[in-house]
Scaffold this active site. Structure first.
Site, PDB file in Angstrom:
ATOM      1  N   PRO A 163       0.762  -1.058   0.500  1.00  0.00           N
ATOM      2  CA  PRO A 163       0.522  -0.061  -0.116  1.00  0.00           C
ATOM      3  C   PRO A 163       0.999   1.780   0.289  1.00  0.00           C
ATOM      4  O   PRO A 163       2.086   0.752  -0.247  1.00  0.00           O
ATOM      5  CB  PRO A 163      -0.565  -0.300   1.222  1.00  0.00           C
ATOM      6  CG  PRO A 163       0.016  -0.531   1.655  1.00  0.00           C
ATOM      7  CD  PRO A 163       1.195  -1.661   1.156  1.00  0.00           C
ATOM      8  N   ASN A 165       0.917   3.909   2.746  1.00  0.00           N
ATOM      9  CA  ASN A 165       1.727   4.562   3.915  1.00  0.00           C
ATOM     10  C   ASN A 165       2.630   4.152   3.874  1.00  0.00           C
ATOM     11  O   ASN A 165       3.552   4.812   4.913  1.00  0.00           O
ATOM     12  CB  ASN A 165      -0.017   4.173   4.840  1.00  0.00           C
ATOM     13  CG  ASN A 165       0.909   2.033   5.169  1.00  0.00           C
ATOM     14  OD1 ASN A 165       0.835   1.901   4.350  1.00  0.00           O
ATOM     15  ND2 ASN A 165      -0.501   1.514   6.348  1.00  0.00           N
ATOM     16  N   LYS A 188       4.928  -5.168  -7.061  1.00  0.00           N
ATOM     17  CA  LYS A 188       3.947  -4.223  -7.226  1.00  0.00           C
ATOM     18  C   LYS A 188       3.247  -3.167  -5.904  1.00  0.00           C
ATOM     19  O   LYS A 188       2.822  -3.520  -5.574  1.00  0.00           O
ATOM     20  CB  LYS A 188       2.888  -4.725  -7.656  1.00  0.00           C
ATOM     21  CG  LYS A 188       1.274  -3.562  -7.883  1.00  0.00           C
ATOM     22  CD  LYS A 188       0.369  -3.481  -8.673  1.00  0.00           C
ATOM     23  CE  LYS A 188      -0.465  -3.097  -7.879  1.00  0.00           C
ATOM     24  NZ  LYS A 188      -0.505  -1.451  -7.015  1.00  0.00           N
ATOM     25  N   SER A 222      -6.360  -2.332  -9.908  1.00  0.00           N
ATOM     26  CA  SER A 222      -7.753  -3.011 -10.798  1.00  0.00           C
ATOM     27  C   SER A 222      -7.328  -3.971 -12.078  1.00  0.00           C
ATOM     28  O   SER A 222      -7.301  -4.567 -11.800  1.00  0.00           O
ATOM     29  CB  SER A 222      -8.852  -2.312 -10.831  1.00  0.00           C
ATOM     30  OG  SER A 222      -7.830  -0.864 -11.831  1.00  0.00           O
ATOM     31  N   THR A 243      -8.912  -4.521   3.598  1.00  0.00           N
ATOM     32  CA  THR A 243      -9.126  -5.820   3.985  1.00  0.00           C
ATOM     33  C   THR A 243     -10.401  -5.776   2.755  1.00  0.00           C
ATOM     34  O   THR A 243     -10.505  -7.576   2.293  1.00  0.00           O
ATOM     35  CB  THR A 243     -10.302  -5.739   5.388  1.00  0.00           C
ATOM     36  OG1 THR A 243      -9.182  -5.592   6.914  1.00  0.00           O
ATOM     37  CG2 THR A 243     -11.006  -7.499   5.486  1.00  0.00           C
ATOM     38  N   LEU A 265      -3.762  -7.127   6.886  1.00  0.00           N
ATOM     39  CA  LEU A 265      -5.147  -6.237   6.624  1.00  0.00           C
ATOM     40  C   LEU A 265      -5.268  -5.041   7.090  1.00  0.00           C
ATOM     41  O   LEU A 265      -4.687  -4.429   8.192  1.00  0.00           O
ATOM     42  CB  LEU A 265      -6.688  -6.841   5.912  1.00  0.00           C
ATOM     43  CG  LEU A 265      -6.145  -8.495   5.246  1.00  0.00           C
ATOM     44  CD1 LEU A 265      -7.327  -9.234   5.326  1.00  0.00           C
ATOM     45  CD2 LEU A 265      -5.356  -7.255   3.656  1.00  0.00           C
ATOM     46  N   CYS A 298      -2.351   0.881   9.550  1.00  0.00           N
ATOM     47  CA  CYS A 298      -2.655  -0.095  10.041  1.00  0.00           C
ATOM     48  C   CYS A 298      -2.563  -0.271  11.339  1.00  0.00           C
ATOM     49  O   CYS A 298      -3.587  -0.828  11.779  1.00  0.00           O
ATOM     50  CB  CYS A 298      -2.090  -1.876   9.215  1.00  0.00           C
ATOM     51  SG  CYS A 298      -0.462  -1.788   9.362  1.00  0.00           S
ATOM     52  N   GLN A 345      -8.238   9.474   0.040  1.00  0.00           N
ATOM     53  CA  GLN A 345      -8.123   9.268   1.597  1.00  0.00           C
ATOM     54  C   GLN A 345      -8.686  10.456   2.326  1.00  0.00           C
ATOM     55  O   GLN A 345      -8.899  10.412   3.686  1.00  0.00           O
ATOM     56  CB  GLN A 345      -6.882   8.836   2.146  1.00  0.00           C
ATOM     57  CG  GLN A 345      -6.435   8.237   3.186  1.00  0.00           C
ATOM     58  CD  GLN A 345      -7.290   7.364   3.549  1.00  0.00           C
ATOM     59  OE1 GLN A 345      -7.993   6.813   2.709  1.00  0.00           O
ATOM     60  NE2 GLN A 345      -7.564   7.388   4.837  1.00  0.00           N
ATOM     61  N   GLU A 396     -12.263   1.028  11.030  1.00  0.00           N
ATOM     62  CA  GLU A 396     -10.716   1.853   9.662  1.00  0.00           C
ATOM     63  C   GLU A 396     -10.916   2.970   9.627  1.00  0.00           C
ATOM     64  O   GLU A 396     -11.166   3.294   8.161  1.00  0.00           O
ATOM     65  CB  GLU A 396     -10.128   0.846   9.339  1.00  0.00           C
ATOM     66  CG  GLU A 396      -8.959   1.141   9.541  1.00  0.00           C
ATOM     67  CD  GLU A 396      -7.656   0.837   8.522  1.00  0.00           C
ATOM     68  OE1 GLU A 396      -8.145  -0.234   7.231  1.00  0.00           O
ATOM     69  OE2 GLU A 396      -6.422  -0.393   8.938  1.00  0.00           O
TER      70      GLU A 396
HETATM   71  P1  NAD Z   1      -5.774  -0.854  -1.164  1.00  0.00           P
HETATM   72  O1  NAD Z   1      -5.775  -2.257  -0.491  1.00  0.00           O
HETATM   73  O2  NAD Z   1      -6.344   0.022  -1.780  1.00  0.00           O
HETATM   74  O3  NAD Z   1      -4.493  -0.811  -2.085  1.00  0.00           O
HETATM   75  C1  NAD Z   1      -2.983  -1.900  -1.519  1.00  0.00           C
HETATM   76  C2  NAD Z   1      -2.626  -2.457  -2.809  1.00  0.00           C
HETATM   77  O4  NAD Z   1      -3.707  -3.450  -3.412  1.00  0.00           O
HETATM   78  C3  NAD Z   1      -2.394  -1.376  -3.500  1.00  0.00           C
HETATM   79  O5  NAD Z   1      -0.820  -1.315  -4.484  1.00  0.00           O
HETATM   80  C4  NAD Z   1      -3.863  -1.619  -4.359  1.00  0.00           C
HETATM   81  O6  NAD Z   1      -2.193  -0.484  -5.394  1.00  0.00           O
HETATM   82  C5  NAD Z   1      -3.325  -2.843  -4.806  1.00  0.00           C
HETATM   83  N1  NAD Z   1      -4.805  -3.881  -5.193  1.00  0.00           N
HETATM   84  C6  NAD Z   1      -6.286  -2.280  -5.093  1.00  0.00           C
HETATM   85  N2  NAD Z   1      -6.850  -3.251  -5.960  1.00  0.00           N
HETATM   86  C7  NAD Z   1      -6.338  -4.775  -6.015  1.00  0.00           C
HETATM   87  C8  NAD Z   1      -7.117  -5.571  -6.451  1.00  0.00           C
HETATM   88  N3  NAD Z   1      -7.710  -5.781  -7.670  1.00  0.00           N
HETATM   89  N4  NAD Z   1      -6.167  -6.781  -7.241  1.00  0.00           N
HETATM   90  C9  NAD Z   1      -4.714  -6.324  -6.736  1.00  0.00           C
HETATM   91  N5  NAD Z   1      -4.056  -5.491  -5.661  1.00  0.00           N
HETATM   92  C10 NAD Z   1      -5.333  -4.308  -5.992  1.00  0.00           C
HETATM   93  O7  NAD Z   1      -5.201  -0.080   0.483  1.00  0.00           O
HETATM   94  P2  NAD Z   1      -4.813   1.245   0.758  1.00  0.00           P
HETATM   95  O8  NAD Z   1      -5.883   1.959   0.695  1.00  0.00           O
HETATM   96  O9  NAD Z   1      -3.318   1.504  -0.006  1.00  0.00           O
HETATM   97  O10 NAD Z   1      -4.084   1.280   2.312  1.00  0.00           O
HETATM   98  C11 NAD Z   1      -4.791   1.673   2.979  1.00  0.00           C
HETATM   99  C12 NAD Z   1      -5.465  -0.178   3.478  1.00  0.00           C
HETATM  100  O11 NAD Z   1      -3.828  -1.078   3.888  1.00  0.00           O
HETATM  101  C13 NAD Z   1      -5.669   0.143   5.299  1.00  0.00           C
HETATM  102  O12 NAD Z   1      -6.781  -1.168   5.299  1.00  0.00           O
HETATM  103  C14 NAD Z   1      -4.748  -0.196   5.737  1.00  0.00           C
HETATM  104  O13 NAD Z   1      -4.877  -1.063   7.112  1.00  0.00           O
HETATM  105  C15 NAD Z   1      -3.887  -1.281   5.199  1.00  0.00           C
HETATM  106  N6  NAD Z   1      -2.470  -1.763   5.805  1.00  0.00           N
HETATM  107  C16 NAD Z   1      -2.060  -2.509   6.165  1.00  0.00           C
HETATM  108  C17 NAD Z   1      -0.381  -3.385   6.655  1.00  0.00           C
HETATM  109  C18 NAD Z   1      -1.106  -4.330   8.037  1.00  0.00           C
HETATM  110  O14 NAD Z   1       0.683  -4.247   8.060  1.00  0.00           O
HETATM  111  N7  NAD Z   1      -1.825  -4.734   7.779  1.00  0.00           N
HETATM  112  C19 NAD Z   1       0.056  -2.016   6.491  1.00  0.00           C
HETATM  113  C20 NAD Z   1      -0.487  -0.826   5.849  1.00  0.00           C
HETATM  114  C21 NAD Z   1      -1.726  -1.075   4.825  1.00  0.00           C
END
Ligand code: NAD
Length: 500
Positions: A163, A165, A188, A222, A243, A265, A298, A345, A396
């Protein structure tokens, strides 16, 4: 650097990056471009290719070939450790450049970015030792005729989706451990924060990682992300993000090749403060736990579960802390809270603040968009009178918004802390060791802090209970996640014949 103000300058023009396959950077060429503006200043800072699915196939093919011919997994631990150690040293050499692009793309304060980059070098240095100490097991209690071995084998080609952050930190909580296990990688990054992942790929090649072992494709979730989670030649996927997208990852793995999954997540993490805590220390920790990385973390401590007898006094302390924290330009060395990373965001956080007010919570302080002439900033926000069914208590927010939920007994504190679908992290503040340990045992969370918060390092694993994810990253546990176990039965002497 503008010496007079201790503020780094913005780049004169955006830096262009290619994507990375088989040890080489592939220029943007005729591909579409993703142009990223700094969220703190709204000026263009990077240009990154939108890779095609053919580009992804090329990257997976490179990682597949590199794994299958054993150019990396076939090396001994000492050789793999040497590459990881050199990578740590090169990260340290280029730390200023990495921190700068992390701040430009993400909006986090430069001082924080520098500390994160130093922590990332440490991850590689620590994992180098693990490359040498990873081992299996043996059984010599099977009788004189049988000897048993359990070996750990690298899973194969690992896809990593990260992600926005902590673009570099989250990557470095995975890559060194995955490489220590002998796997190869296709990463990616988030489309808005790809620069430092591409820099790491170059560094790994320079450190001696064989070509094809670290590949990076850039583009939207996507298209490229979805294609990566569905890819039949990827053996394991480490996904960090929301999630909602995590659910798609699980579905895609089920529909395609049942790839092994690691999922990190969301979270809605409690900060449990007892009246017998050092309240000054706790207030500072709670303010840090929600202000750090603008609450886009997160493991942010977004629910303040505080003993009712001190709740008002504690809320006042938090308010005082929030009034003194330095919010502003991420390129300024004094800044403690920077910009909100994306427009979407920013809108999400503001809509939760409105929802909190509409649902009857009391806005104690903050709750506003801050105007620094450019960029997007939100003041640290404190809500009182929050009840467990409100959206700001359950969902969240991923922003600097703290919800106060008072309690009267230890049991009630544990009940409130566990009243969530998540289970990523929790903190407890008390000087009573019995209470601290009882709460630590009974609250469902993968990471726990006692009288501190958000501390970490390469030794201790990360991951969540419940809907916060599957598996663990970092530490020896993190290396083992990327292995699979093989049992070997060795007959000593002659078998007892089946057919006489
Ligand atoms: P996101 O789920 O929108 O995106 C995360 C990644 O997934 C990005 O690289 C995005 O391009 C990719 N993605 C989006 N749609 C996809 C799909 N259909 N198929 C495959 N990949 C896809 O999350 P975000 O907005 O970038 O980050 C925020 C979220 O991440 C929050 O919910 C946060 O809690 C979570 N997070 C969790 C942790 C952890 O260690 N648990 C750490 C950091 C962030």
């Amino acid at each position: 650097m503008d010496k007079s103000s201790n503020r780094l300058s913005l780049p004169a023009s955006p830096r262009e990056f290619g994507f990375y396959v088989n040890g080489a950077c592939i220029p943007i060429g005729s591909r579409e471009v993703f142009s990223r503006n700094s969220p703190g200043h709204d000026v263009p800072v990077t240009r990154i290719p939108k890779c095609t699915t053919d580009d992804l196939d090329m990257a997976v093919d490179a990682a597949r070939a590199a794994f299958d011919d054993r150019r990396w997994s076939g090396l001994n631990g000492q050789a793999r450790a040497a590459v990881l150690l050199r990578t740590g040293a090169l990260i340290r050499e280029r730390s200023e450049e990495i921190a700068y692009f992390e701040t430009l793309e993400n909006g986090k304060p430069i001082s924080q970015a520098r500390a994160e980059v130093a922590g990332c070098a440490d991850m590689f240095e620590y994992a180098s030792g693990l490359a040498r100490s990873l081992h299996g097991d043996s059984f010599n209690n099977l009788g004189d005729g049988m000897f048993g071995l359990v070996t750990r084998e690298p899973v194969g080609v690992v896809g990593i989706i990260t992600p926005w952050n902590f673009p570099f930190l989250i990557l470095c909580e995975r890559v060194p451990y995955i490489l220590a296990s002998g796997c190869t990688i296709v990463a990616k990054p988030s489309e808005v924060t790809s620069a430092t992942t591409l820099i790491l790929a170059q560094i790994l090649t320079e450190a001696g990682l064989p070509d094809g072992c670290m590949n990076v494709v850039t583009g939207s979730g996507s298209t490229i992300g979805q294609a990566l989670i569905e890819h039949p030649h990827v053996d394991m996927l480490s996904f960090t993000g929301s999630t909602a997208v995590g659910r798609r990852v699980v579905e895609a793995a089920g529909r395609t090749n049942f790839k092994k999954l690691g999922l990190e997540l969301g979270g809605k993490n409690p900060q449990i403060v007892f009246a017998d805590a050092d309240l000054e220390d706790a207030a500072d920790g709670v303010a840090f736990g929600i202000g750090f990385n603008t609450g886009q973390c997160c493991v942010s401590g977004s629910r303040l579960v505080v003993e009712r007898s001190v709740a008002d006094a504690f809320a006042q302390k938090i308010q005082d802390k929030f009034a003194r924290v330095v919010v502003g330009d991420p390129l300024n060395e004094a800044t403690q809270i920077g910009a909100i990373t994306t427009d979407a965001q920013n809108r999400t956080i503001m809509s939760y603040i409105e929802k909190g007010k509409a649902e009857g919570a009391k806005l104690i302080c903050g709750g506003e968009q801050m105007d620094f002439g450019r960029g997007q900033y939100i003041s640290p926000t404190l809500f009182g009178d929050v009840t467990s069914e409100m959206a700001i208590a359950r969902e969240e927010i991923f922003g600097p918004v703290l919800a106060i939920m008072p309690f009267d007994s230890v049991e009630e504190a544990i009940m409130i802390a566990n009243d969530t679908e998540y289970g990523l992290a929790a903190s407890v503040w008390t000087k009573n060791i019995d209470k601290a340990l009882m709460v630590t045992r009974r609250v469902q969370a993968g990471r726990f802090w006692i009288n501190t918060t958000l501390s970490g390092g390469p030794e201790l694993p990360l991951g969540g209970f419940r809907q916060s994810g599957w598996g663990r990253e970092a530490g020896m546990y993190g290396v083992e996640e990327y292995t699979q176990i093989k049992s070997v039965h060795i007959e000593i002497g002659k078998r007892t014949p089946w057919i006489a």
